[in-house]
Design an enzyme around this catalytic site. Structure first.
Site, PDB file in Angstrom:
ATOM      1  N   ASP A   1       0.813  -1.220   0.000  1.00  0.00           N
ATOM      2  CA  ASP A   1       0.000   0.000   0.000  1.00  0.00           C
ATOM      3  C   ASP A   1       0.843   1.265   0.000  1.00  0.00           C
ATOM      4  O   ASP A   1       2.063   1.218   0.165  1.00  0.00           O
ATOM      5  CB  ASP A   1      -0.974  -0.012   1.198  1.00  0.00           C
ATOM      6  CG  ASP A   1      -0.294  -0.422   2.506  1.00  0.00           C
ATOM      7  OD1 ASP A   1       0.944  -0.357   2.585  1.00  0.00           O
ATOM      8  OD2 ASP A   1      -1.007  -0.810   3.443  1.00  0.00           O
TER       9      ASP A   1
ATOM     10  N   ASN B   1      -7.657  -3.551  14.465  1.00  0.00           N
ATOM     11  CA  ASN B   1      -9.040  -3.825  14.029  1.00  0.00           C
ATOM     12  C   ASN B   1      -9.092  -4.966  13.005  1.00  0.00           C
ATOM     13  O   ASN B   1     -10.132  -5.218  12.414  1.00  0.00           O
ATOM     14  CB  ASN B   1      -9.680  -2.562  13.443  1.00  0.00           C
ATOM     15  CG  ASN B   1      -8.961  -2.052  12.191  1.00  0.00           C
ATOM     16  OD1 ASN B   1      -8.014  -2.664  11.710  1.00  0.00           O
ATOM     17  ND2 ASN B   1      -9.420  -0.923  11.671  1.00  0.00           N
TER      18      ASN B   1
ATOM     19  N   HIS C   1      -7.284  -5.093  10.214  1.00  0.00           N
ATOM     20  CA  HIS C   1      -6.995  -4.748   8.818  1.00  0.00           C
ATOM     21  C   HIS C   1      -5.709  -5.428   8.350  1.00  0.00           C
ATOM     22  O   HIS C   1      -4.796  -5.682   9.129  1.00  0.00           O
ATOM     23  CB  HIS C   1      -6.997  -3.236   8.575  1.00  0.00           C
ATOM     24  CG  HIS C   1      -5.806  -2.490   9.066  1.00  0.00           C
ATOM     25  ND1 HIS C   1      -5.836  -1.148   9.357  1.00  0.00           N
ATOM     26  CD2 HIS C   1      -4.538  -2.868   9.315  1.00  0.00           C
ATOM     27  CE1 HIS C   1      -4.649  -0.740   9.746  1.00  0.00           C
ATOM     28  NE2 HIS C   1      -3.843  -1.762   9.737  1.00  0.00           N
TER      29      HIS C   1
ATOM     30  N   GLU D   1      -9.699  -2.030   5.513  1.00  0.00           N
ATOM     31  CA  GLU D   1     -10.364  -1.815   6.791  1.00  0.00           C
ATOM     32  C   GLU D   1     -11.596  -2.708   6.907  1.00  0.00           C
ATOM     33  O   GLU D   1     -12.063  -3.264   5.900  1.00  0.00           O
ATOM     34  CB  GLU D   1     -10.778  -0.340   6.904  1.00  0.00           C
ATOM     35  CG  GLU D   1      -9.628   0.654   6.762  1.00  0.00           C
ATOM     36  CD  GLU D   1      -8.723   0.726   7.989  1.00  0.00           C
ATOM     37  OE1 GLU D   1      -8.786  -0.167   8.866  1.00  0.00           O
ATOM     38  OE2 GLU D   1      -7.953   1.693   8.078  1.00  0.00           O
TER      39      GLU D   1
END
Ligand code: PGA
Length: 251
Positions: free
Chosen positions: A67, A136, A138, A143
């Protein structure tokens, strides 16, 4: 999935670097999927040391990163391009033009996403994808709620991810709002995945991977469906799991 237990961060880093080393020994022209963040810094340091002592070479390999922030040029100290150069590329012997990241300042991010996905396919796919994990769940910047079949795409970062990454910026306001990331589908096409987790902050998400059903609300749960995932986690990251739970990560 296969769980390798590490004593601490240093031990996790060493074990991860050894796996990358063995991938390159078996296939010198491997396509390595690389990651940024705090967790992978230790493994990169060890890979650099191994390169310096002549025990591995990246000369025939290529790399694709997960990314990049949208809007940060490659020479911005917080861009992932800059991070990769500082923390790995400039210290080792990747051939010119063999390291790839999404271009976060492309005029057309949709087109750039398509180009990046095609690039990965054109390289023959990823042999080993290195992954950190968000609190979380990800993976990359995918996400909660990201479709499991997603290809490389633009994402709006959640406030929790921006807050977690604010430590690298002067303030949270400077953390970009968007990023371009390989999708979950792109990651799942990798032949092998190496997920690293260190520290008590990651204990909750590892517990969820064990206990929760596979769901787009916890992106990393999809890894339970991939046939070739190694998790290396240290004792702090495993602190919420008993031995029976750890066994479930070994199935
Ligand atoms: P970290 O990030 O290695 O800095 O904890 C991992 C991630 O958010 O994917």
């Amino acid at each position: 999935m296969k769980l390798i237990e590490a004593k601490n961060y240093q031990d996790m880093s060493l074990k991860a670097a050894e796996i990358i080393q063995s991938v390159l020994a078996n296939k010198p022209d491997a396509v390595l999927g690389l990651a940024t963040g705090g967790t992978v810094l230790g493994p990169y340091e060890i890979l650099i040391a191994k390169y310096e002592e002549d025990s591995l070479s990246f000369k025939k390999a290529s790399s694709v990163n997960l990314d990049e922030y949208v809007g940060l040029p490659s020479d911005h100290p917080n861009s992932y391009y800059y991070y990769m150069n500082e923390n790995l590329f400039k210290h080792v012997d990747f051939s010119a033009n063999q390291t790839h990241l999404p271009n976060g300042v492309a005029d057309d991010i949709e087109k750039e996403s398509e180009r990046y996905e095609n690039l990965i396919d054109g390289l023959g796919g990823i042999d080993l994808q290195l992954l950190g994990i968000g609190e979380n769940g990800h993976i990359g910047f995918n996400e909660p709620g990201t479709p499991f079949d997603s290809a490389t795409h633009k994402v709006k970062l959640t406030e929790s991810t921006r807050a977690a990454n604010a430590r690298y910026f002067d303030s949270i306001n400077e953390v970009p709002a968007h990023a371009i990331t390989m999708g979950i589908g792109s990651i799942m096409k990798s032949k092998q995945i190496l997920l690293l987790a260190s520290g008590v902050k990651k204990a909750g998400i590892l517990e969820k991977i064990v206990h929760e059903e596979i769901s787009e609300e916890i992106p990393a749960t999809i890894l339970k469906q991939h046939g070739n995932v190694i998790i290396i986690a240290d004792q702090d990251a495993l602190s919420k799991l008993n031995s029976a739970h750890k066994q479930l990560l070994n199935t």
